[in-house]
Design a protein around this motif. Structure first.
Motif, PDB file in Angstrom:
ATOM      1  N   GLY A  70     -11.643  14.014  -1.409  1.00 19.27           N
ATOM      2  CA  GLY A  70     -13.445  14.351  -2.201  1.00 19.27           C
ATOM      3  C   GLY A  70     -12.919  13.214  -3.487  1.00 19.27           C
ATOM      4  O   GLY A  70     -13.906  13.021  -4.082  1.00 19.27           O
ATOM      5  N   ARG A  71     -11.848  12.278  -3.279  1.00 18.63           N
ATOM      6  CA  ARG A  71     -11.770  10.970  -3.775  1.00 18.63           C
ATOM      7  C   ARG A  71     -13.192  10.537  -3.922  1.00 18.63           C
ATOM      8  O   ARG A  71     -14.069  10.056  -2.571  1.00 18.63           O
ATOM      9  N   THR A  72     -13.568   9.575  -4.926  1.00 23.09           N
ATOM     10  CA  THR A  72     -15.588   9.123  -4.900  1.00 23.09           C
ATOM     11  C   THR A  72     -15.317   7.852  -5.578  1.00 23.09           C
ATOM     12  O   THR A  72     -14.202   7.581  -5.994  1.00 23.09           O
ATOM     13  N   ASP A  73     -15.891   7.004  -4.647  1.00 17.44           N
ATOM     14  CA  ASP A  73     -15.771   5.391  -5.647  1.00 17.44           C
ATOM     15  C   ASP A  73     -14.627   4.693  -5.331  1.00 17.44           C
ATOM     16  O   ASP A  73     -14.166   3.745  -5.647  1.00 17.44           O
ATOM     17  N   GLN A  74     -13.928   4.915  -3.901  1.00 15.91           N
ATOM     18  CA  GLN A  74     -12.498   4.511  -3.924  1.00 15.91           C
ATOM     19  C   GLN A  74     -12.344   3.092  -3.059  1.00 15.91           C
ATOM     20  O   GLN A  74     -13.947   2.701  -1.998  1.00 15.91           O
ATOM     21  N   SER A  75     -12.080   1.972  -3.282  1.00 18.21           N
ATOM     22  CA  SER A  75     -11.751   0.219  -2.696  1.00 18.21           C
ATOM     23  C   SER A  75     -10.832   0.687  -1.725  1.00 18.21           C
ATOM     24  O   SER A  75      -9.635   1.262  -2.279  1.00 18.21           O
ATOM     25  N   VAL A  76     -10.726   0.582  -0.456  1.00 17.68           N
ATOM     26  CA  VAL A  76      -9.449   0.219   0.422  1.00 17.68           C
ATOM     27  C   VAL A  76      -9.161  -0.891   0.970  1.00 17.68           C
ATOM     28  O   VAL A  76     -10.579  -2.108   1.678  1.00 17.68           O
ATOM     29  N   ALA A  77      -8.012  -1.839   0.292  1.00 23.18           N
ATOM     30  CA  ALA A  77      -7.542  -2.866   0.537  1.00 23.18           C
ATOM     31  C   ALA A  77      -6.745  -3.034   1.895  1.00 23.18           C
ATOM     32  O   ALA A  77      -6.058  -2.103   1.896  1.00 23.18           O
ATOM     33  N   VAL A  78      -7.859  -4.207   2.626  1.00 22.81           N
ATOM     34  CA  VAL A  78      -6.883  -4.275   4.194  1.00 22.81           C
ATOM     35  C   VAL A  78      -6.348  -5.817   3.915  1.00 22.81           C
ATOM     36  O   VAL A  78      -6.454  -6.581   3.612  1.00 22.81           O
ATOM     37  N   GLN A  79      -5.257  -5.569   4.627  1.00 26.53           N
ATOM     38  CA  GLN A  79      -4.737  -7.290   4.573  1.00 26.53           C
ATOM     39  C   GLN A  79      -3.719  -7.448   5.945  1.00 26.53           C
ATOM     40  O   GLN A  79      -2.208  -5.544   5.971  1.00 26.53           O
ATOM     41  N   GLY A  80      -3.469  -7.838   7.085  1.00 17.83           N
ATOM     42  CA  GLY A  80      -2.793  -7.543   8.418  1.00 17.83           C
ATOM     43  C   GLY A  80      -3.169  -6.669   9.010  1.00 17.83           C
ATOM     44  O   GLY A  80      -1.753  -5.974   9.776  1.00 17.83           O
ATOM     45  N   GLY A  81      -4.145  -6.080   9.190  1.00 19.50           N
ATOM     46  CA  GLY A  81      -4.878  -4.472  10.290  1.00 19.50           C
ATOM     47  C   GLY A  81      -3.612  -3.533   9.097  1.00 19.50           C
ATOM     48  O   GLY A  81      -3.667  -1.776   9.468  1.00 19.50           O
ATOM     49  N   ARG A  82      -3.574  -3.555   7.984  1.00 19.64           N
ATOM     50  CA  ARG A  82      -2.659  -2.337   7.444  1.00 19.64           C
ATOM     51  C   ARG A  82      -2.880  -2.117   5.704  1.00 19.64           C
ATOM     52  O   ARG A  82      -4.156  -3.250   5.257  1.00 19.64           O
ATOM     53  N   ILE A  83      -4.052  -0.833   5.340  1.00 21.30           N
ATOM     54  CA  ILE A  83      -4.017  -0.748   4.191  1.00 21.30           C
ATOM     55  C   ILE A  83      -3.227  -0.984   3.616  1.00 21.30           C
ATOM     56  O   ILE A  83      -2.066  -0.944   3.438  1.00 21.30           O
ATOM     57  N   VAL A  84      -3.615  -2.249   2.274  1.00 23.82           N
ATOM     58  CA  VAL A  84      -2.814  -2.501   1.050  1.00 23.82           C
ATOM     59  C   VAL A  84      -2.410  -1.947  -0.037  1.00 23.82           C
ATOM     60  O   VAL A  84      -2.119  -1.818  -1.153  1.00 23.82           O
ATOM     61  N   ASP A  85      -3.556  -1.383  -0.281  1.00 26.36           N
ATOM     62  CA  ASP A  85      -4.252  -0.361  -1.652  1.00 26.36           C
ATOM     63  C   ASP A  85      -5.501   0.175  -1.700  1.00 26.36           C
ATOM     64  O   ASP A  85      -6.593   0.202  -1.127  1.00 26.36           O
ATOM     65  N   VAL A  86      -5.537   1.695  -2.211  1.00 25.49           N
ATOM     66  CA  VAL A  86      -6.436   2.579  -2.350  1.00 25.49           C
ATOM     67  C   VAL A  86      -6.580   2.338  -3.784  1.00 25.49           C
ATOM     68  O   VAL A  86      -5.780   3.317  -4.396  1.00 25.49           O
TER      69      VAL A  86
END
Ligand code: FE2
Length: 429
Positions: free
Chosen positions: A14-30
């Protein structure tokens, strides 16, 4: 600089307006509103970003064989097993591999990136096992394929059944399967459960049995499976697939059974599309639905997931690797129509299926694999309602599949030029 940044995504929780950061095939930040340079930025425009779909119960060795050598006339489970028996002598490794690879193409396009497939070990040639091990290797760069040694004709009923299954495990099959309700007697069924669980405990393997795929309320192998899981310390490592006899069981007995399943850490996989078509075949009217007691198991604290089971094979002449279609049917059959229950149906083909399969690094959170699917939907309920278009499918940061937004053009007086089946703006849930 990031490899990939997704912005303005809605997540299944249900969280909206999220940014998902990807580095080296892994998620590094949400987090909301990340402004970081990235090699590629994708604006999700408020659409739903979900971890990939997972199918915890499938038969990849039989898939896409519909009509070979003939079509199942009665549509029953038992004619399907007989028909598979007719097809087996005609199988070649090349044809098995080709059909399985074609199905995996469909799966990737539908955002289905992890499949647990049962593989028939009944024939001493182990042809399907060798073919599916080859497929597992071929698809490894884009899809997690987990194989279950499945004695389709009964591990005790088939001469050499135990040896064949052991050889399949020696070749590298991951999980121990079984089919206790297909053994000759209830006693043999229970003996097969004991034997196979002991084998799994010795070898450090997971267990996933076809369990009580029957309308017989006295088919109670799930009880033995749960008991053996506890006795052998296999809590959290055992799954009962189908468990359709629970649909027909006495309520008093079930009130004792569900706590046993929960205590033993046994998970349950229902296969809504297949259960609704194969069960209740001996009924006139009323005709039973046949699916196991999904909401009651969930309320009892049991992990429950949904599987596809079959697509275009001796048992089922429908399907397209769409786990949202599976969730859609599960929702209807179990009457899981409240908003929390609809969310549980979505989880049954995502997070809960991943849990049954013991997948690592699954989810949309820092440290997880950058594997996710952008859907043309605003939330999980919309995704199920629309069997939403998979706009983009990524695995470990790599784009594997994409599709255009689905919009139907309209030519109507004083109406919009098209519709994407979205609710009008004033409508709220
Ligand atoms: Fe199955």
């Amino acid at each position: 600089m990031l490899d990939l940044l997704i912005t303005h995504a809605t997540l299944p929780d249900g969280r909206t307006d999220q940014s998902v950061a990807v580095q080296g095939g892994r998620i590094v930040d949400v987090q909301p509103g990340l402004q970081v340079p990235a090699a590629e930025t994708v604006d999700a425009q408020g659409q739903l970003l979900t971890p990939p779909f997972c199918d915890p119960h499938f038969h990849l060795d039989a898939t896409l064989s519909y009509g070979l050598p003939r079509v199942n006339q009665s549509g029953t489970l038992l004619e399907g097993i007989a028909l598979w028996g007719e097809l087996k002598p005609l199988l070649t490794e090349e044809a098995l591999v080709e059909r399985a690879l074609a199905y995996c193409d469909w799966a990737v396009a539908k955002g289905l990136l992890a499949i647990r497939s049962h593989v028939d070990t009944s024939d001493p040639s182990l042809l399907p096992v060798r073919a599916m091990l080859a497929v597992k290797e071929r698809v490894a760069p884009y899809l997690d394929l987990q194989l279950v040694a499945f004695p389709q004709d009964g591990v005790l009923r088939t001469p050499g059944g135990v040896e064949n299954l052991q050889r399949a495990l020696d070749l590298g099959v991951d999980v121990v399967g079984g089919i206790p309700h297909f053994e000759r007697t209830m006693a043999d069924g229970a003996a097969s459960v004991r034997l196979l669980c002991e084998l799994a405990a010795e070898r450090g393997k997971l267990v996933d049995m076809h369990c009580d795929e029957s309308d017989d309320p006295l088919s109670r192998h799930i009880e033995t499976l749960a008991f053996e899981a506890q006795r052998l310390g296999l809590q959290g490592r055992v799954n009962g697939s189908h468990c359709t006899s629970m649909h027909s069981m006495d309520n008093y007995y079930v009130s004792k059974l569900i706590p046993l399943i929960a205590e033993s850490g046994v998970s349950v996989v229902a296969n809504p599309l297949i259960n609704i078509t194969l069960q209740g075949r001996h009924d006139t009217y009323p005709k039973r639905r046949g699916m196991t007691r999904v909401p009651e198991l969930l309320a009892g604290g049991v992990t429950v997931a949904f599987g596809h089971d079959c697509v275009m094979d001796p048992w089922y002449g429908m399907g397209s690797a769409d786990m949202l279609e599976v969730a859609h049917m599960g929702l209807h059959v179990a009457q899981m129509t409240s908003q929390p229950a609809i969310r549980q149906c979505f989880e049954a083909v995502t997070t809960q299926a991943a849990k049954v399969m013991h997948l690592d690094h699954y989810g949309i959170a820092p440290g997880c694999d950058a594997s996710f699917v952008l859907l043309q939907a605003r939330d999980p309920a919309d995704a199920i309602r629309l069997r939403a278009t998979r706009l983009k499918v990524w695995r470990r940061g790599q784009l594997l599949a994409s599709a255009a937004q689905q919009v139907s053009t309209l030519n109507l007086p004083d109406r919009p030029a098209g519709t994407a089946f979205e609710l009008p703006r004033h409508a709220t849930r």
